[in-house]
Design an enzyme around this catalytic site. Structure first.
Site, short mmCIF file in Angstrom:
data_model
loop_
_atom_site.label_atom_id
_atom_site.label_comp_id
_atom_site.label_asym_id
_atom_site.label_seq_id
_atom_site.Cartn_x
_atom_site.Cartn_y
_atom_site.Cartn_z
N ASN A 167 0.73 -1.14 -0.05
CA ASN A 167 -0.19 0.14 0.10
C ASN A 167 1.02 1.17 -0.06
O ASN A 167 1.57 1.65 0.96
CB ASN A 167 -0.93 0.00 1.27
CG ASN A 167 -1.91 1.07 1.18
OD1 ASN A 167 -2.10 1.89 0.31
ND2 ASN A 167 -2.74 1.26 2.45
N HIS B 31 -10.14 1.12 4.68
CA HIS B 31 -8.79 1.16 5.50
C HIS B 31 -9.01 1.86 6.59
O HIS B 31 -9.57 2.78 6.56
CB HIS B 31 -7.87 1.70 4.60
CG HIS B 31 -6.14 1.34 4.95
ND1 HIS B 31 -5.82 2.07 6.07
CD2 HIS B 31 -5.36 0.39 4.80
CE1 HIS B 31 -4.74 1.66 6.20
NE2 HIS B 31 -4.25 0.72 5.67
N GLU C 65 -6.12 -5.79 10.07
CA GLU C 65 -4.94 -4.87 10.43
C GLU C 65 -5.19 -4.37 11.82
O GLU C 65 -6.17 -3.22 11.92
CB GLU C 65 -4.68 -3.77 9.46
CG GLU C 65 -4.15 -4.41 8.05
CD GLU C 65 -3.63 -3.37 7.33
OE1 GLU C 65 -2.77 -3.40 6.56
OE2 GLU C 65 -4.26 -2.04 7.42
N ILE D 130 -0.22 -0.38 12.82
CA ILE D 130 0.00 0.00 11.70
C ILE D 130 1.12 1.09 11.89
O ILE D 130 1.28 1.99 12.71
CB ILE D 130 -1.16 0.62 11.14
CG1 ILE D 130 -2.21 -0.28 10.65
CG2 ILE D 130 -0.87 1.64 9.71
CD1 ILE D 130 -3.45 0.16 10.14
N GLY E 266 2.50 -3.46 10.72
CA GLY E 266 3.79 -3.63 11.08
C GLY E 266 4.67 -4.58 10.68
O GLY E 266 5.80 -4.79 11.21
O1 G3P Z 1 -2.35 -1.30 4.26
C1 G3P Z 1 -1.31 -1.77 5.00
C2 G3P Z 1 -0.96 -0.88 5.83
O2 G3P Z 1 -2.07 -0.35 6.67
C3 G3P Z 1 0.32 -1.41 6.96
O3 G3P Z 1 1.03 -0.36 7.12
O4 G3P Z 1 3.18 0.65 7.56
O5 G3P Z 1 2.18 -1.11 9.29
O6 G3P Z 1 2.92 -1.92 6.96
P1 G3P Z 1 2.34 -0.78 7.82
#
Ligand code: G3P
EC number: 5.3.1.1
Length: 227
Positions: A9, A93, A141, A146, A180
């Site tokens: 993303n 999201h 998630e 995140i 994460g």
């Molecule tokens: O959509 C994927 C995202 O929300 C995860 O973010 O930075 O924790 O990999 P990240």
């Protein structure tokens, strides 16, 4: 054996748009082809057309607005992202929530248009109820992880295992885990816990050598599904 699903993303980082995004997309495409593992890129709406033209990977929208065609200034509609070249879209999201009725409306629209849908949820309790709306995949998630570099696979493995139990009650919907995810080990663990794939942003978008991160993810995912 089903191939792993990897979605990157792009969000709204400084390299999420313009030439930097295209260059990053091309690097990811190269690794994806080397290992014959398809990688989905969700990009800002303004980049969908260009990425679809210049990068040979499925490009998804990061969000679509739940409004019909008509007088809605600034709206980005499923019809528009499809016309720009998107093959699918993220929906709901954590950084772009929708109401349940809006999610249902959008899913009906994407289905009609032949766009793939990845519906995001923030807790396993929503996996089964939202699976009744028939997205192609559900991306779970925990929002608190995140962007932290602390992966759901390590910090909250029970979120994945419970989500996997929930998705099994529905037929033909993939379960993707994210938040994460930083290392190949995180990817390996998520798949071993039963997820069909992973969603990631910061570990790739902020990496000095994103192609190495993506390669580590792919090889770990392949190791997980073959062992
Ligand atoms: O959509 C994927 C995202 O929300 C995860 O973010 O930075 O924790 O990999 P990240």
């Amino acid at each position: 054996m089903k191939p792993p699903i990897i979605i990157i993303n792009f969000k709204a980082y400084e390299n999420s748009f313009g030439d930097k995004a295209v260059n990053l997309g091309k690097k990811i495409e190269k690794i994806s082809k080397e290992y014959s593992v398809e990688i989905i890129l969700s990009t800002p709406a303004t980049m969908i057309y260009r990425m679809s033209q210049e990068v040979d990977l499925p490009i998804y929208a990061e969000h679509v607005d739940p409004v019909p065609l008509g007088a809605f200034t600034g709206a980005i509609l499923p019809e528009m992202v499809k016309d720009a070249g998107a093959k699918g879209t993220l929906i709901n999201h954590s950084e772009r929530r929708l109401r349940a009725d809006e999610i249902d409306d959008v899913l009906k629209r994407t289905k009609k248009l032949g766009l793939k849908s990845i519906l995001c949820v923030d807790r396993y309790e929503l996996v089964y109820p939202f699976s009744l709306l028939k997205p192609d995949a559900i991306l779970i998630e925990p929002p608190e992880l995140i962007g932290t570099g602390v992966s759901v696979s390590k910090a909250k493995p029970e979120v994945i295992t419970r989500a996997v139990d929930e998705i099994r009650k529905s037929e033909g919907i993939y379960l993707i885990a994210g938040a994460g995810i930083t290392t190949g080990e995180d990817v390996y663990k998520a798949l071993k816990l039963g997820a069909h794939g992973i969603g990631v942003a910061s570990a790739v978008m902020k990496a000095k050598e994103p192609e190495k991160v993506v390669e580590d993810f792919i090889t770990s995912a392949l190791r997980a599904i073959s062992s």
